[in-house]
Scaffold this active site. Structure first.
Site, mmCIF file in Angstrom:
data_model
loop_
_atom_site.group_PDB
_atom_site.id
_atom_site.type_symbol
_atom_site.label_atom_id
_atom_site.label_comp_id
_atom_site.label_asym_id
_atom_site.label_seq_id
_atom_site.Cartn_x
_atom_site.Cartn_y
_atom_site.Cartn_z
ATOM 1 N N ASN A 167 -3.357 -28.456 13.887
ATOM 2 C CA ASN A 167 -3.937 -27.158 14.213
ATOM 3 C C ASN A 167 -3.056 -26.107 13.563
ATOM 4 O O ASN A 167 -2.007 -25.725 14.088
ATOM 5 C CB ASN A 167 -3.988 -26.960 15.732
ATOM 6 C CG ASN A 167 -4.960 -27.914 16.375
ATOM 7 O OD1 ASN A 167 -6.172 -27.741 16.278
ATOM 8 N ND2 ASN A 167 -4.425 -28.964 17.002
ATOM 9 N N GLU A 168 -3.502 -25.679 12.395
ATOM 10 C CA GLU A 168 -2.697 -24.773 11.588
ATOM 11 C C GLU A 168 -2.790 -23.336 12.124
ATOM 12 O O GLU A 168 -3.683 -23.044 12.934
ATOM 13 C CB GLU A 168 -3.186 -24.827 10.132
ATOM 14 C CG GLU A 168 -3.110 -26.212 9.505
ATOM 15 C CD GLU A 168 -1.692 -26.667 9.212
ATOM 16 O OE1 GLU A 168 -0.745 -26.226 9.891
ATOM 17 O OE2 GLU A 168 -1.508 -27.492 8.301
#
Ligand code: F6R
Length: 643
Positions: A167-168
């Site tokens: 989850n950038e």
């Protein structure tokens, strides 16, 4: 959850800058054991209730020791995985499960193959399904977790950009399991595993933030200095999609597990006096005063009583009486760290110098983990030691062979061929070795591990470069030692653990040289961990040798360089450099041609090694200058290790 409060408004006991429960351990080993035991307890508790334990697992370098400990518990007969179901966070996309970089393969190698877990109980996001089938896959992945009653515990690492899972930055708190485009920092950090940035996949399938937040317990681990900045932001900063790990501040049962290095930027470490009673010993005073001066942008000697009082340092003032006295003490202490005589100055008093004056000519042993760390990290000091007449030896600890590009190896093989045919040298051993290397390189697949012949050639290239640097600095060939420590020789980024032969080799060279000074890389932020292993070997060798009489005269100095610098309050010897010396050091670094102009392991820093070294050395000089000392072009800094 702790709440951030203004430090001066409340009693010290009530104050915390940490917005999430955090526990700091001495090192990654200790921390990993604690986490493994927590997982084991959950498994046992769930199994005692007749239910399977549902674990959320992570990959990457961080959780490896946790898995090793779980395997140990299983082998000791203390834990069974018969009734355990696992869900991994992520997988690169596309990615074949048997590829070296695959998280499927990682989990098998690091855990599943060594315990009694049923393969059908292990779930990992797909790297192979066609794009159109991914949405259904992701939905089912989450549904499976829900059906089992949710994750009993989710283990997380953290990316340097704050990602959890993949989850950038930008991921929303309610994001679902999905295909994610990888951030450039993440891809750069993965270049070591893939060989080059171009080969790192651009996407990955990751469990969403929502599923992570729904876990009954979340444990995030972070080890190493390279995580210190992001850990500070995740723990003390606001909740923000810019740092997805900060969402965990809103989890009801989360803990961050850190080692001292990753915790080093936290306020509890940077300004402990704001949070608790501290013992005002010399180091703490130095830390507080340098911190105060730098944060107020004032030289030390201009700090006033008011500055101390207004910035949480009234305790310190109460102990000393006046700002003037504290300022002077710290100023003089720092002044005495500066020396142009890193091997001691024999014609002057050494009362206020970091090194002893005698013996006037010292035997010096510089340990360099890779073949270029000596010149990159302490090139100016190395040169001064030689120029001032000391007997300087360098011990290169590892071959550094994985950092040489294939092209470079082929260039040298061609050179050898041309040389041999020009002079009609016909040597079968050489021919077989080089033919083997050339054939392998011409067909080499992405990220395939080099065969020994190729590693040998690459090692020789780096050896030649190190010799060139030593010639440039001016030490005889007999003072240059290549240790080729075996732990390094895997051909891959992943190294073997330190072994007895590694320690023996280091111990032998110390015994042979009987140095008055040892310089070693105390640079624990090296992302591949080689520096840490090299330092561990030196510490262990010293421990074994410390009863030898020559060790009474041996002082150990730790340098840093390519990745991080000492904090100003830690520095015990600061060796200034003139502009000419800076240039000379740069030329010394240039001898390492295989590490120039786009290296195999560039990491996330696009600067060349000489630029990183210069920037760091200049920054240290600027800090000294800001604190009120003379303005130098650059400074190399050292901390003494007492054994
Ligand atoms: C791995 C994962 C990532 C890593 C993170 C840290 O499954 O989801 O979030 O935990 O990139 O990686 P390391 O531990 O290699 O520093």
């Amino acid at each position: 959850m702790n709440v951030l409060v203004e430090p001066l408004e409340l009693e010290k006991e009530a104050i915390s800058f940490e917005r999430v429960p955090t526990k700091i351990y001495k090192d990654a080993n200790e921390a990993s054991k604690v986490v493994a035991h927590e997982i084991a307890q959950i498994i046992r508790r769930k199994n005692a209730q007749g239910k399977p334990a549902v674990l959320g697992l992570a990959t990457g370098s961080t959780p490896k020791k946790v898995y090793a400990e779980l395997i140990q518990l299983y082998k000791n007969g203390e834990l069974s995985f018969e009734n355990v179901i696992t869900f991994n966070l992520d997988e690169y996309y596309p990615m074949q499960p048997d590829a070296i970089q695959s998280y499927h393969r990682f989990m098998k190698e690091q855990l599943f193959d060594h315990v009694n877990i049923a393969p059908e109980n292990c779930h990992i996001p797909t790297g192979t399904l066609p794009l159109e089938k991914l949405p259904i896959f992701c939905k089912e992945y989450e549904a499976q977790i829900e059906e089992l009653g949710g994750l009993d515990i989710q283990i997380l690492g953290i990316g340097r950009n704050g990602h959890i899972g993949f989850n950038e930055p930008g991921s929303l708190v309610n994001s679902r399991t999905r295909l994610m485009t990888l951030d450039i920092t993440t891809r750069m950090d993965a270049t070591g595993d893939f060989g080059s940035l171009a080969k790192v996949p651009r996407r990955a399938v990751t469990m969403g933030i929502k599923a992570i937040m729904e876990a009954k317990r979340v444990v995030l681990l972070a080890f190493g200095e390279h995580k210190a900045q992001v850990i500070k932001e995740a723990i003390e900063g606001p909740v923000s999609e810019k740092i997805p790990a900060s969402y965990l501040q809103g989890h009801h049962n989360v803990r961050f597990i850190l080692d001292e290095a990753s915790a080093s930027e936290l306020s509890s470490r940077k300004k402990p006096w704001l949070l608790e009673e501290v013992v005002w010993d010399k180091t703490m005073v130095k830390k507080a005063v340098t911190n105060l001066a730098l944060s107020l942008d004032k030289p030390i000697l201009k700090l006033t009583n008011r500055d101390y009082n207004e910035n949480g340092l009234s305790d310190l003032l109460a102990n000393y009486g006046q700002a003037y006295d504290i300022n002077l003490q710290v100023f003089q202490n720092l002044q005495h760290t500066i020396t142009g005589w890193p091997g001691g100055k024999s014609l002057a008093s050494d009362a206020n110098r970091p090194e002893r004056a005698f013996p006037a000519q010292k035997r010096v042993l510089i340990f360099s983990p890779h073949p270029d760390d000596d010149i990159i990290s302490m090139g100016g000091t190395f040169q001064r030691l030689v120029d001032q007449g000391h007997d300087v030896h360098v011990a290169y600890q590892t071959s550094g062979n994985i950092a040489v590009a294939d092209d470079e190896a082929l260039r040298f093989i061609d050179f050898m061929d041309d040389f041999n045919s020009t002079f009609e040298i016909d040597n079968k051993i050489y021919k077989t070795l080089f033919d083997e290397a050339r054939t392998f390189l011409s067909k080499k697949k992405d990220s395939e591990i080099d065969i020994p012949a190729v590693r040998y050639v690459k090692g020789l290239i780096r050896q030649g470069e190190a010799k060139a640097t030593c010639r440039f600095v001016g030490i005889p060939a007999t003072n240059v030692h290549f240790l080729n420590m075996p732990f390094y020789e895997t051909g891959a980024v992943q190294k073997n653990p330190i072994g007895e032969p590694d320690i023996q080799i280091v111990s032998d060279i110390i015994s042979e040289i009987k140095p008055h000074q040892i310089f070693a890389a105390g640079d624990l932020a090296d992302p591949h961990g080689t520096h840490k292993v090299c330092l561990d070997a030196i510490f262990e060798a010293i421990e074994r040798l410390k009863k030898e009489s020559f060790m009474n005269d041996c002082w150990v100095w730790l340098y840093r360089g390519a990745w991080a610098e000492w904090d100003i309050h830690e520095i015990e010897m600061a060796v200034p450099m003139s502009p000419t010396q800076v240039l000379q050091k740069r030329h010394g670094i240039f001898k390492h041609q295989s590490q120039k102009d786009g290296v195999v392991f560039q990491g996330s820093d696009s600067r060349e090694f000489w630029q990183r070294a210069e920037d760091r050395n200049q920054a240290t000089a600027e800090l000294y200058n800001k604190l009120g000392f003379a303005e130098y072009a650059a400074i190399e800094a050292f901390v003494r290790y007492h054994f």
